[in-house]
Design a protein around this motif. Structure first.
Motif, PDB file in Angstrom:
ATOM      1  N   PRO A 185       1.271  -1.615   0.081  1.00 31.10           N
ATOM      2  CA  PRO A 185      -0.005  -0.226  -0.128  1.00 31.10           C
ATOM      3  C   PRO A 185       1.014   1.167   0.385  1.00 31.10           C
ATOM      4  O   PRO A 185       0.199   2.040  -0.264  1.00 31.10           O
ATOM      5  CB  PRO A 185      -0.990  -0.617   1.628  1.00 31.10           C
ATOM      6  N   ALA A 186       1.728   0.864   0.374  1.00 30.39           N
ATOM      7  CA  ALA A 186       2.886   2.006   0.391  1.00 30.39           C
ATOM      8  C   ALA A 186       3.752   2.794  -1.075  1.00 30.39           C
ATOM      9  O   ALA A 186       3.041   3.995  -1.455  1.00 30.39           O
ATOM     10  CB  ALA A 186       3.964   1.997   1.390  1.00 30.39           C
ATOM     11  N   ASP A 187       3.343   1.782  -1.564  1.00 29.11           N
ATOM     12  CA  ASP A 187       3.899   2.081  -3.177  1.00 29.11           C
ATOM     13  C   ASP A 187       2.869   2.310  -3.894  1.00 29.11           C
ATOM     14  O   ASP A 187       3.275   3.673  -4.015  1.00 29.11           O
ATOM     15  CB  ASP A 187       4.808   0.223  -4.121  1.00 29.11           C
ATOM     16  N   TYR A 188       1.410   1.892  -3.571  1.00 29.68           N
ATOM     17  CA  TYR A 188       0.425   2.696  -4.333  1.00 29.68           C
ATOM     18  C   TYR A 188      -0.344   3.529  -4.105  1.00 29.68           C
ATOM     19  O   TYR A 188      -0.048   4.908  -4.891  1.00 29.68           O
ATOM     20  CB  TYR A 188      -1.248   1.477  -3.973  1.00 29.68           C
ATOM     21  N   LEU A 189       0.177   4.261  -2.374  1.00 30.89           N
ATOM     22  CA  LEU A 189      -1.002   5.020  -2.211  1.00 30.89           C
ATOM     23  C   LEU A 189       0.004   6.479  -2.391  1.00 30.89           C
ATOM     24  O   LEU A 189      -0.191   7.579  -2.488  1.00 30.89           O
ATOM     25  CB  LEU A 189      -0.630   5.211  -0.805  1.00 30.89           C
ATOM     26  N   ARG A 190       1.980   5.998  -2.674  1.00 25.42           N
ATOM     27  CA  ARG A 190       2.882   7.527  -2.605  1.00 25.42           C
ATOM     28  C   ARG A 190       2.358   7.705  -4.347  1.00 25.42           C
ATOM     29  O   ARG A 190       2.983   8.648  -4.867  1.00 25.42           O
ATOM     30  CB  ARG A 190       4.034   7.042  -3.018  1.00 25.42           C
ATOM     31  N   ASP A 191       2.814   6.890  -5.178  1.00 24.55           N
ATOM     32  CA  ASP A 191       2.341   7.332  -6.155  1.00 24.55           C
ATOM     33  C   ASP A 191       0.588   8.234  -6.453  1.00 24.55           C
ATOM     34  O   ASP A 191       0.529   8.840  -7.297  1.00 24.55           O
ATOM     35  CB  ASP A 191       2.336   6.031  -7.512  1.00 24.55           C
ATOM     36  N   VAL A 192      -0.076   7.137  -6.115  1.00 28.61           N
ATOM     37  CA  VAL A 192      -1.786   7.658  -6.143  1.00 28.61           C
ATOM     38  C   VAL A 192      -1.672   9.291  -5.373  1.00 28.61           C
ATOM     39  O   VAL A 192      -2.067  10.306  -6.316  1.00 28.61           O
ATOM     40  CB  VAL A 192      -2.277   6.980  -5.300  1.00 28.61           C
ATOM     41  N   LEU A 193      -0.798   9.442  -4.380  1.00 30.32           N
ATOM     42  CA  LEU A 193      -0.319  11.244  -3.691  1.00 30.32           C
ATOM     43  C   LEU A 193      -0.248  12.180  -5.052  1.00 30.32           C
ATOM     44  O   LEU A 193      -0.976  13.134  -4.734  1.00 30.32           O
ATOM     45  CB  LEU A 193      -0.248  10.834  -1.921  1.00 30.32           C
ATOM     46  N   GLU A 194       1.089  11.326  -5.630  1.00 31.66           N
ATOM     47  CA  GLU A 194       1.291  12.464  -6.026  1.00 31.66           C
ATOM     48  C   GLU A 194       1.091  12.558  -7.401  1.00 31.66           C
ATOM     49  O   GLU A 194       1.390  13.858  -7.985  1.00 31.66           O
ATOM     50  CB  GLU A 194       3.098  11.815  -6.490  1.00 31.66           C
ATOM     51  N   ALA A 195      -0.388  12.226  -8.090  1.00 27.94           N
ATOM     52  CA  ALA A 195      -0.931  12.296  -9.549  1.00 27.94           C
ATOM     53  C   ALA A 195      -2.264  12.601  -8.923  1.00 27.94           C
ATOM     54  O   ALA A 195      -2.011  13.204  -9.551  1.00 27.94           O
ATOM     55  CB  ALA A 195      -1.351  10.729  -9.795  1.00 27.94           C
ATOM     56  N   LEU A 196      -3.254  12.317  -8.019  1.00 29.33           N
ATOM     57  CA  LEU A 196      -3.912  13.026  -8.115  1.00 29.33           C
ATOM     58  C   LEU A 196      -4.577  14.053  -7.529  1.00 29.33           C
ATOM     59  O   LEU A 196      -5.377  14.537  -8.897  1.00 29.33           O
ATOM     60  CB  LEU A 196      -4.461  13.284  -6.443  1.00 29.33           C
ATOM     61  N   PRO A 197      -3.446  15.372  -7.754  1.00 31.85           N
ATOM     62  CA  PRO A 197      -3.464  17.317  -7.736  1.00 31.85           C
ATOM     63  C   PRO A 197      -3.766  17.308  -9.415  1.00 31.85           C
ATOM     64  O   PRO A 197      -4.418  18.002  -9.738  1.00 31.85           O
ATOM     65  CB  PRO A 197      -2.190  17.484  -7.982  1.00 31.85           C
ATOM     66  N   THR A 198      -2.761  16.194 -10.322  1.00 33.68           N
ATOM     67  CA  THR A 198      -3.151  16.939 -11.601  1.00 33.68           C
ATOM     68  C   THR A 198      -3.912  15.711 -12.092  1.00 33.68           C
ATOM     69  O   THR A 198      -4.039  15.696 -13.167  1.00 33.68           O
ATOM     70  CB  THR A 198      -1.649  17.036 -12.348  1.00 33.68           C
ATOM     71  N   MET A 199      -4.673  14.766 -11.544  1.00 34.45           N
ATOM     72  CA  MET A 199      -5.811  13.658 -11.966  1.00 34.45           C
ATOM     73  C   MET A 199      -6.902  13.937 -12.466  1.00 34.45           C
ATOM     74  O   MET A 199      -7.588  14.831 -11.790  1.00 34.45           O
ATOM     75  CB  MET A 199      -5.484  12.721 -11.192  1.00 34.45           C
ATOM     76  N   GLY A 200      -7.663  14.055 -13.684  1.00 32.71           N
ATOM     77  CA  GLY A 200      -8.874  14.446 -14.288  1.00 32.71           C
ATOM     78  C   GLY A 200      -9.617  13.228 -13.984  1.00 32.71           C
ATOM     79  O   GLY A 200      -9.696  12.258 -13.992  1.00 32.71           O
ATOM     80  N   GLN A 201     -11.027  13.738 -14.179  1.00 35.04           N
ATOM     81  CA  GLN A 201     -11.611  12.678 -13.818  1.00 35.04           C
ATOM     82  C   GLN A 201     -11.979  11.312 -14.635  1.00 35.04           C
ATOM     83  O   GLN A 201     -12.496  10.303 -13.558  1.00 35.04           O
ATOM     84  CB  GLN A 201     -13.200  13.384 -13.946  1.00 35.04           C
TER      85      GLN A 201
END
Length: 510
Positions: free
Chosen positions: A475-491
């Motif tokens: 979960p650490a690997d997954y959430l790190r990638d997700v948290l970094e991508a969220l600010p620019t992630m489109g719907q």
């Protein structure tokens, strides 16, 4: 003649009183038997083993397995005599350290040279070395990251405004919280079950950093809000799998309108090989199923809780009732007989164990057709169980533990047998119950949710973390990638960031 009439009346009166006393005696014996069962059940709950494994007093039911046990014993003795091949325990051989830690862990070498060699190195020649490997750890290190955006102007054209790189998108604007700090708080709370007030103390007294629990709680609220799109994409994946296991567990929450913490409920939905989704509601009503089961078509497996059939039998859900196949759980039926604990119950438990041995064979041999194998090996066992239940139902008191177990099982008999026809179905609901266990550990530590809204925020984060655990994703690997991508992630990109999709993309790129 008068004396004879008097004696006759007296005799009739005595017969009537005796009949009444016998009926009262029978009733009292029945009540004593039921009360004894309840006492034994409570004693077992208080002082007995919580495990439902076969106990020593059930050994008389295992006579048909003695031959197999004897053969296994002989094999073990032969292996014990062979010193070159040590006998494996039930859990198998212990793996060496290199197989129990990741291969890509960095290695730090510490070379120790004798003092004599250091004093006169020219006198000695190296002929070999001995290595000892140990696993070490460096405590969590906090640091300040400064993001500097340098400004530039054109030397020959001062009329052009200064140039500066755009500020990187941030999860929480105008906050000092980085993705790494937020990840640490999430993992500590939802994976390691460390409440925010304990994290506050750890940061203050171990690292000299003051972050209030209120601030961390606000961050979790904002992160859950960011993750909602991925959460809904995960819901769609589970619904499209056409197989859902459902269960629910209570967690208290703070309600400002009440002077106590009422019970709220996390409803868990699990699809094997796809993921887990939690939803939080302040009640356990059947209407809580609306958001997950409306317009759903496929298999639904649950325990014996009445909200599931109640929801399906509601006239408003006539369409879903025709599209949903509702199966029940053999583990819950078995538990009823385990609580009864008499000889008939132990015999039924023994037969249920045969069903589970068949399931073990199917797990070890995935190439077998599950429905065909179950029809051949499990159907005869179920017929034998049904024969015993039909026979004993007429003999047992309805309110006795055995009577209740028989009634529970026969009432759900058709739903309990659906796994024979549908190979996709599991024999029980244990997979979703296992998915709930981490939340049960968490609620023992943080006791309650701080508000109704925080219940759903936690459900969103728990869903992604538990799905990672089910899919064997860190979960650490997954959430790190997700948290970094969220600010620019489109719907429209959220569907590609569920744990299953993220893992698939990473495997393809690798």
């Amino acid at each position: 003649m008068y004396g004879m009439n008097f004696n006759r009346e007296n005799f009739d009166l005595m017969v009537k009183e005796r009949t009444s006393l016998n009926a009262e005696n029978t009733q009292l014996k029945t009540e004593v038997k039921l009360l004894n069962e309840k006492v034994q059940y409570l004693l077992k709950k208080l002082f007995g083993r919580s495990s439902e494994k076969l106990s020593p007093d059930q050994m008389e039911l295992l006579l048909d397995e003695l031959q197999e046990a004897q053969e296994a014993l002989e094999i073990a003795e032969e292996a014990e005599q062979d010193d070159s091949e040590p006998v494996e325990s039930r859990r198998g051989k212990r793996k060496p350290l290199k197989e129990r830690v990741p291969e890509d862990l960095p290695v730090e070498q510490v070379i120790i040279i004798p003092d004599e060699v250091q004093g006169n190195p020219g006198r000695y020649k190296k002929i070999g070395e001995e290595k000892v490997r140990e696993l070490d750890v460096v405590p969590t290190r906090y640091f300040i990251r400064e993001i500097i955006r340098e400004k530039f102007i054109e030397i020959d054209n001062r009329e052009v405004p200064p140039l500066i790189a755009p500020a990187p998108a941030r999860l929480i604007p105008n906050s000092y919280a980085s993705a790494g700090l937020l990840l640490q708080i999430i993992l500590s709370k939802y994976c390691d079950h460390l409440p925010l007030y304990r994290q506050e103390q750890v940061l203050k007294y171990r690292h000299g950093i003051e972050i209030s629990r209120k601030t961390m709680g606000n961050w979790m609220y904002l992160i859950a809000d960011w993750l909602t799109l991925i959460y809904e994409a995960l819901r769609n994946e589970i619904r499209q799998s056409e197989y859902i296991q459902a269960d629910e567990t209570f967690i208290k929450y703070q309600d400002p309108k009440k002077d106590h913490c009422p019970n709220g409920y996390l409803w868990a939905y699990h699809s094997p090989g796809v993921g887990v989704l939690f939803e939080w509601f302040p009640s356990r009503a059947a209407s809580c199923l609306d958001s997950m089961l409306t317009d759903y078509a496929g298999l639904l497996q649950s325990d014996g809780y009445g909200s599931y059939p109640s929801w399906l039998n509601d006239p408003a859900h006539e369409q879903e009732k025709g599209n949903i196949i509702h199966a029940c759980c053999w583990a819950h039926a078995r538990r009823k007989f385990h609580e009864a604990g008499d000889s008939i119950s132990r015999k039924i438990i023994k037969l249920i164990a045969k069903l589970y041995r068949n399931e073990t064979t199917l797990r070890k041999q995935p190439e077998l057709d599950r429905a065909t194998y179950r029809q051949e090996h499990s159907a005869p066992v179920l017929n034998e169980i049904k024969t015993i239940l039909d026979r004993e139902q007429k003999k047992q008191l309805p309110k006795s533990k055995l009577g209740e177990a028989i009634s529970y099982t026969l009432k759900r008999w058709d739903s309990l047998n659906l796994f024979l026809e549908h190979g996709k179905l599991e024999i029980d609901n244990n997979l979703v119950e296992n998915a709930i266990r981490p939340t049960a550990i968490g609620k023992k530590n943080f006791l309650f949710f701080g508000s109704p809204r925080s219940g759903q925020d936690s459900a969103i984060i728990y869903s992604l973390i538990e799905t990672c655990r089910k899919l064997d994703i860190n979960p650490a690997d997954y959430l790190r990638d997700v948290l970094e991508a969220l600010p620019t992630m489109g719907q429209n990109e959220a569907a590609s960031w569920t744990p299953a999709q993220w893992n698939s993309s990473r495997a393809q790129s690798a």
